[in-house]
Design a protein around this motif. Sequence first.
Motif, PDB file in Angstrom:
ATOM      1  N   PHE A   1       0.826  -1.205   0.000  1.00  0.00           N
ATOM      2  CA  PHE A   1       0.000   0.000   0.000  1.00  0.00           C
ATOM      3  C   PHE A   1       0.862   1.258   0.000  1.00  0.00           C
ATOM      4  N   VAL A   2       1.884   1.278   0.847  1.00  0.00           N
ATOM      5  CA  VAL A   2       2.738   2.454   0.973  1.00  0.00           C
ATOM      6  C   VAL A   2       3.463   2.730  -0.338  1.00  0.00           C
ATOM      7  N   VAL A   3       3.971   1.692  -0.988  1.00  0.00           N
ATOM      8  CA  VAL A   3       4.663   1.868  -2.275  1.00  0.00           C
ATOM      9  C   VAL A   3       3.698   2.419  -3.323  1.00  0.00           C
ATOM     10  N   GLN A   4       2.481   1.881  -3.353  1.00  0.00           N
ATOM     11  CA  GLN A   4       1.503   2.311  -4.347  1.00  0.00           C
ATOM     12  C   GLN A   4       1.019   3.736  -4.119  1.00  0.00           C
ATOM     13  N   ILE A   5       1.057   4.187  -2.867  1.00  0.00           N
ATOM     14  CA  ILE A   5       0.539   5.519  -2.550  1.00  0.00           C
ATOM     15  C   ILE A   5       1.642   6.568  -2.496  1.00  0.00           C
TER      16      ILE A   5
ATOM     17  N   GLN B   1       7.448   7.337  -5.903  1.00  0.00           N
ATOM     18  CA  GLN B   1       7.565   8.409  -6.891  1.00  0.00           C
ATOM     19  C   GLN B   1       6.692   8.185  -8.117  1.00  0.00           C
ATOM     20  N   THR B   2       6.190   6.971  -8.284  1.00  0.00           N
ATOM     21  CA  THR B   2       5.204   6.705  -9.332  1.00  0.00           C
ATOM     22  C   THR B   2       3.877   6.270  -8.718  1.00  0.00           C
ATOM     23  N   GLY B   3       3.697   6.612  -7.432  1.00  0.00           N
ATOM     24  CA  GLY B   3       2.493   6.210  -6.718  1.00  0.00           C
ATOM     25  C   GLY B   3       1.309   7.128  -7.000  1.00  0.00           C
ATOM     26  N   LEU B   4       0.224   6.874  -6.291  1.00  0.00           N
ATOM     27  CA  LEU B   4      -1.030   7.589  -6.535  1.00  0.00           C
ATOM     28  C   LEU B   4      -0.895   9.091  -6.293  1.00  0.00           C
TER      29      LEU B   4
ATOM     30  N   ARG C   1       1.194  10.697  -9.072  1.00  0.00           N
ATOM     31  CA  ARG C   1       0.449  10.762 -10.323  1.00  0.00           C
ATOM     32  C   ARG C   1      -0.662  11.801 -10.260  1.00  0.00           C
ATOM     33  N   LEU C   2      -1.279  11.920  -9.080  1.00  0.00           N
ATOM     34  CA  LEU C   2      -2.317  12.936  -8.916  1.00  0.00           C
ATOM     35  C   LEU C   2      -1.722  14.336  -9.030  1.00  0.00           C
ATOM     36  N   GLY C   3      -0.554  14.542  -8.399  1.00  0.00           N
ATOM     37  CA  GLY C   3       0.114  15.838  -8.520  1.00  0.00           C
ATOM     38  C   GLY C   3       0.486  16.158  -9.952  1.00  0.00           C
ATOM     39  N   TYR C   4       0.922  15.135 -10.697  1.00  0.00           N
ATOM     40  CA  TYR C   4       1.271  15.325 -12.108  1.00  0.00           C
ATOM     41  C   TYR C   4       0.025  15.659 -12.927  1.00  0.00           C
ATOM     42  N   ALA C   5      -1.078  14.960 -12.643  1.00  0.00           N
ATOM     43  CA  ALA C   5      -2.315  15.202 -13.388  1.00  0.00           C
ATOM     44  C   ALA C   5      -2.867  16.602 -13.125  1.00  0.00           C
TER      45      ALA C   5
ATOM     46  N   LEU D   1       0.753  20.065 -10.717  1.00  0.00           N
ATOM     47  CA  LEU D   1       1.611  20.493  -9.611  1.00  0.00           C
ATOM     48  C   LEU D   1       3.039  19.991  -9.771  1.00  0.00           C
ATOM     49  N   LEU D   2       3.211  18.924 -10.553  1.00  0.00           N
ATOM     50  CA  LEU D   2       4.531  18.357 -10.802  1.00  0.00           C
ATOM     51  C   LEU D   2       4.762  18.288 -12.304  1.00  0.00           C
ATOM     52  N   GLU D   3       5.944  18.691 -12.739  1.00  0.00           N
ATOM     53  CA  GLU D   3       6.277  18.575 -14.155  1.00  0.00           C
ATOM     54  C   GLU D   3       6.745  17.173 -14.501  1.00  0.00           C
ATOM     55  N   ASP D   4       7.226  16.456 -13.493  1.00  0.00           N
ATOM     56  CA  ASP D   4       7.703  15.093 -13.710  1.00  0.00           C
ATOM     57  C   ASP D   4       7.559  14.322 -12.412  1.00  0.00           C
ATOM     58  N   TYR D   5       7.366  13.004 -12.524  1.00  0.00           N
ATOM     59  CA  TYR D   5       7.213  12.187 -11.325  1.00  0.00           C
ATOM     60  C   TYR D   5       8.415  12.303 -10.390  1.00  0.00           C
ATOM     61  N   THR D   6       9.596  12.504 -10.965  1.00  0.00           N
ATOM     62  CA  THR D   6      10.804  12.538 -10.137  1.00  0.00           C
ATOM     63  C   THR D   6      10.846  13.761  -9.220  1.00  0.00           C
ATOM     64  N   GLU D   7       9.972  14.739  -9.447  1.00  0.00           N
ATOM     65  CA  GLU D   7       9.921  15.907  -8.566  1.00  0.00           C
ATOM     66  C   GLU D   7       9.238  15.580  -7.242  1.00  0.00           C
ATOM     67  N   PHE D   8       8.529  14.473  -7.214  1.00  0.00           N
ATOM     68  CA  PHE D   8       7.897  14.062  -5.953  1.00  0.00           C
ATOM     69  C   PHE D   8       8.993  13.592  -5.002  1.00  0.00           C
TER      70      PHE D   8
END
Length: 289
Positions: free
Chosen positions: A115-119, A122-125, A128-132, A135-142
């Motif tokens: 659950f923790v990995v999925q949420i 850096q490619t978690g929920l 991805r929500l921030g990217y959508a 708020l994030l230009e790329d997943y790696t910014e998380f």
Amino acid sequence: MKNKTHIFLLLLPFLGISAMMCVSVWNVAVQSLGYIPAFGLTNLTLEYYKEVFRNPDFLSSVLVSLRIALWSAVFACILGVALSMALIKTQKARGATLYAIRLPILVPHAVVAVFVVQILGQTGLIARLGYALGLLEDYTEFPQLLYTPSYFGTVLAYLWKEIPFVAYFVLAFMSGISDTLGEAAENLGASPIRGFFEVTLPLSLNVIAKAFLIIFIFAFGGYELPLLLGSTLPKALSVQTYLSYMNPDLLQRPLAMAMNGTMLLLSAAISFAYALAIIGLNRKIGGAK
């Protein structure tokens, strides 16, 4: 005679588990001293303990495990007590809410890690929500919360389970105090917050301390979450012990058992310190003489 038999039958599961625990502790103690006849080791020695303490990575592993256990226990107790008090004040300490609190406790730690990995990955929920949302230009910014030397993700995973555990553990006791002495304090003019900090909380410290010890010891010895969510270096003591135990060279088994023995000794020392602290606490609040 019938009553004695009935009591014995009720105690039988506890006695069986206690016997298995004693046998396990005995095996750890004997094997950590180098006595494993099946592997041709028959001489008792402290060399394996000396080798463990000479290992420069050992102290780092101990400190990592203590840090995980301390932060998990402290934040679980603070947030669990806050949750308990919120439920009491909103009169939702029973029924469906109580069953909802119990659900995370029943979930295995390995599932919690997924659950923790999925949420939080850096490619978690959340990423991805921030990217959508732009708020994030790329997943790696998380921010990297998992697999770091701080073991932040491991602590979060423990909190996911242990906050509800603390709330469930202390809820009934705190509710009884709040409904009697806490309510009396409020009737005498104390605010709800003052009544909580000066009446309910001090009288609940004994129960909260027990929850703290349970979480601390469990997190200190647990290996699933540090193994699945922790960093490669430094390893938690439980992970280091597990990897040593799984070493193909069976002649290294006493070394792993020496690490296990060290964890047992540290846990016993922590429990002894807890007992002394509880005695002092009881005397301070007048609960015991």
